[in-house]
Enzyme design. Sequence first.
Site, mmCIF file in Angstrom:
data_model
loop_
_atom_site.group_PDB
_atom_site.id
_atom_site.type_symbol
_atom_site.label_atom_id
_atom_site.label_comp_id
_atom_site.label_asym_id
_atom_site.label_seq_id
_atom_site.Cartn_x
_atom_site.Cartn_y
_atom_site.Cartn_z
ATOM 1 N N CYS A 2 0.815 -1.216 0.000
ATOM 2 C CA CYS A 2 0.000 0.000 0.000
ATOM 3 C C CYS A 2 0.848 1.265 0.000
ATOM 4 C CB CYS A 2 -0.871 0.034 1.245
ATOM 5 S SG CYS A 2 -1.843 -1.434 1.482
ATOM 6 N N ARG A 27 4.866 0.294 -6.278
ATOM 7 C CA ARG A 27 4.858 -0.595 -5.122
ATOM 8 C C ARG A 27 3.880 -1.753 -5.289
ATOM 9 N NH1 ARG A 27 6.727 2.421 -0.472
ATOM 10 N NH2 ARG A 27 5.417 1.256 0.943
ATOM 11 N N TRP A 74 -3.031 -2.663 -1.478
ATOM 12 C CA TRP A 74 -2.656 -4.038 -1.844
ATOM 13 C C TRP A 74 -3.374 -4.906 -0.827
ATOM 14 C CZ3 TRP A 74 -0.101 -8.378 0.033
ATOM 15 C CH2 TRP A 74 0.415 -9.259 -0.920
ATOM 16 N N ASN A 98 -1.441 1.350 5.879
ATOM 17 C CA ASN A 98 -0.579 0.306 5.294
ATOM 18 C C ASN A 98 -0.159 -0.576 6.455
ATOM 19 O OD1 ASN A 98 1.386 -1.245 4.085
ATOM 20 N ND2 ASN A 98 2.830 0.436 3.762
ATOM 21 N N GLY A 99 -0.376 -1.901 6.334
ATOM 22 C CA GLY A 99 -0.004 -2.799 7.421
ATOM 23 C C GLY A 99 -1.144 -3.749 7.741
ATOM 24 N N GLU A 483 17.494 -17.315 -9.643
ATOM 25 C CA GLU A 483 17.102 -15.934 -9.916
ATOM 26 C C GLU A 483 16.505 -15.810 -11.331
ATOM 27 O OE1 GLU A 483 16.489 -13.396 -8.342
ATOM 28 O OE2 GLU A 483 16.647 -11.738 -9.753
ATOM 29 N N LYS A 487 12.750 -14.441 -12.046
ATOM 30 C CA LYS A 487 12.476 -13.300 -12.940
ATOM 31 C C LYS A 487 11.426 -13.692 -13.965
ATOM 32 C CE LYS A 487 13.666 -10.745 -11.297
ATOM 33 N NZ LYS A 487 14.413 -10.339 -10.131
ATOM 34 N N GLU A 490 7.858 -14.231 -12.350
ATOM 35 C CA GLU A 490 7.139 -13.102 -11.755
ATOM 36 C C GLU A 490 6.628 -12.098 -12.783
ATOM 37 O OE1 GLU A 490 9.190 -10.603 -8.888
ATOM 38 O OE2 GLU A 490 11.066 -10.788 -9.971
ATOM 39 N N HIS A 506 17.311 -36.531 -9.373
ATOM 40 C CA HIS A 506 16.640 -36.882 -8.119
ATOM 41 C C HIS A 506 15.173 -36.487 -8.143
ATOM 42 C CE1 HIS A 506 20.438 -38.056 -6.367
ATOM 43 N NE2 HIS A 506 20.960 -36.948 -6.864
ATOM 44 N N LYS A 606 6.217 -4.129 -4.745
ATOM 45 C CA LYS A 606 7.653 -3.860 -4.803
ATOM 46 C C LYS A 606 8.287 -4.027 -3.436
ATOM 47 C CE LYS A 606 11.531 -2.435 -6.539
ATOM 48 N NZ LYS A 606 12.290 -3.460 -7.280
HETATM 49 O O1 M6R Z 1 13.309 -4.964 -0.917
HETATM 50 P P1 M6R Z 1 13.817 -6.362 -0.749
HETATM 51 O O2 M6R Z 1 15.068 -6.628 -1.517
HETATM 52 O O3 M6R Z 1 13.944 -6.756 0.695
HETATM 53 O O4 M6R Z 1 12.683 -7.276 -1.368
HETATM 54 C C1 M6R Z 1 12.770 -8.670 -1.285
HETATM 55 C C2 M6R Z 1 11.845 -9.330 -2.293
HETATM 56 O O5 M6R Z 1 10.518 -8.964 -2.033
HETATM 57 C C3 M6R Z 1 12.193 -8.942 -3.734
HETATM 58 O O6 M6R Z 1 13.515 -9.241 -4.025
HETATM 59 C C4 M6R Z 1 11.284 -9.696 -4.708
HETATM 60 O O7 M6R Z 1 11.586 -11.058 -4.686
HETATM 61 C C5 M6R Z 1 11.404 -9.118 -6.122
HETATM 62 N N1 M6R Z 1 10.108 -8.988 -6.708
HETATM 63 C C6 M6R Z 1 12.160 -9.986 -7.045
HETATM 64 O O8 M6R Z 1 12.257 -9.491 -8.327
#
Ligand code: M6R
Length: 611
Positions: A2, A27, A74, A98-99, A483, A487, A490, A506, A606
């Site tokens: 949020c 965000r 959110w 937010n929270g 990673e 990517k 997501e 395995h 974000k």
């Molecule tokens: O702000 P942070 O690096 O702590 O965030 C951690 C994860 O939420 C963040 O890396 C998330 O996995 C990204 N969307 C990946 O692209």
Amino acid sequence: MCGIVGAVAQRDVAPILLEGLSRLEYRGYDSCGICTISNGSLRCIKTTQKVRVLMDMVRDEGCPGKTGIAHTRWATHGVPTATNAHPHIVGTLSMVHNGIIENFAQMKETLVKEGYAFKSQTDTEVLLAQIHFLHVKKGLPLKEAFATALRGVKGSYALALIDSEDPDTIYAARYGSPLVIGLGIEENFVASDVLALLPVTRRFIYLDEGEIAVLTTKSVRIYSLDLVEHHHEICESDLDAESISKGKYRHFMQKEIFEQPEALKNTAMGRLGADNADLSSITGFDPKLLEKTDCIKIVACGTSYHAGLVGKYWLEELAGISTSVEIASEYRYRRAVVKDNTLFITISQSGETADTLACLRLAKKQGYSASLCICNAGSSSLVRESDFAMLTRAGAEIGVASTKAFTTQLLSLLLITLYLGRTRKTISAEEGRKIVNAIKALPDAAREVLSGDEKIKELAGRFADKHNCLFLGRGIMYPIALEGALKLKEISYIHAEGYAAGELKHGPIALIDETMPVVVVAPDNALLSKLESNIEEVRARGGRLYVFSQEGSNAFKDDRQTNIIKLPAADPVLQPILFTLPLQQLAYHCAVINGTDVDQPRNLAKSVTVE
Ligand code: M6R
């Protein structure tokens, strides 16, 4: 997560609030809304659509007023509907949040007995009703009602509250979710993030946990939850409003991918000696404390966790320091055994990730020698609460998918490894010099890898219609495979999993057939021959291979089943950073082809500021 914006001014605040919301869109959100005080009453407009639709609604329906609050939501409690969207209203009060209020159900039960009825399914409306109850029914002045209600809250919050009967004031508070106060001339602001307020001010006060702020056009006063007044330093931000423009690029993610050579240069700037890293720019830097480190614990989430995994390979192989890496949401709920002289490292782009922050607070009670955060946001909670902070200097990262934040985290970890390895003499002066030279060459090497974008785009064309995909790597390239898979999934919504290639037989090998693309991260290194055997296992079962190899390597041959993508050869220590780049490009182009919302993929935020 949020986003909150609030303004009290001597002009109409809707344009400031809406501009602020659009700057917080990155965000992630599913609905948005605005509420102003106009002629002594509340004017509220909400939608489950994007901020630009809210802008149209405000233009068409009108939302005058010199005091107001706005929000991008959110969803946590209650589905994304206009009713559940913020701001919420109870009587003359309106609030954004937010929270998560964990004890909202108990609060609600009591309030229902007091005659309150609720329109939404949110925890926020319940908290607002509680404030209303204390103010209107118990007769407490609003500031006291606000503080009293917050003292009874279990959970986390960043809040902004207005009252149409007190039209020149905003009440704000934070605990566990970020909130910053912006200072203008005869106008003051509140927001989740400085980016939202850059067009109106560069002077900020960062609220601490459990603080309340009372803003008018003339003053900002800050209190503890017991209403003891606190005094804060004013910080000048060096970000400018342009920090969040796409420039010539179609998406922020694309811009941020191509900013990596510059970002990496900034990460290393002033941090290299002849054969060692110079870590004196780390805030609170204490060489003695770092030097006596025997073990390291790294805790992070998502992409930052993957950076930590790469760091483990470097720290153990090059600096000889026993290192373990954990996902923050797991670490915070288990009993950890901490050996003497263990350094606790958190990694985070935002510095506000709730689980990572909770781990830092827990670690302070667990006997670690010190806490170091590797972070991109200089004024974040993580930076403020850690003993040492190494800033990654990637610049504002707006795309939800982390790109330049990741590679600059990797470089920061490499610099720390170099320093610890040199201090402990596990890295000789000559090896140190070689690593320093490799790091100096990194921005150009990254630029060269990124220039292969067209080839990757073409590859994405053959890839984007797939529904599943495996990413394989070995050794230090295993976290890079993880990673790459994160990517792709997501932002393109293609189901992708990363595996250590040796694990294939395995279990995951059962998935291999001619419809399953397998991406292999395969630079020339000591494990290449092992990886080749794993690749043969895939070929033998008809799998389609996309192998990221490097110039000069004779390891793989292009054929009907195998596509080889060659990266320029570079120093092996740079391989994790350089091989990440085409995987980011692949994910980006697949997402564009699939027409997804690249910068704000569905369901993602974000900065994950709630647990
Ligand atoms: O702000 P942070 O690096 O702590 O965030 C951690 C994860 O939420 C963040 O890396 C998330 O996995 C990204 N969307 C990946 O692209």
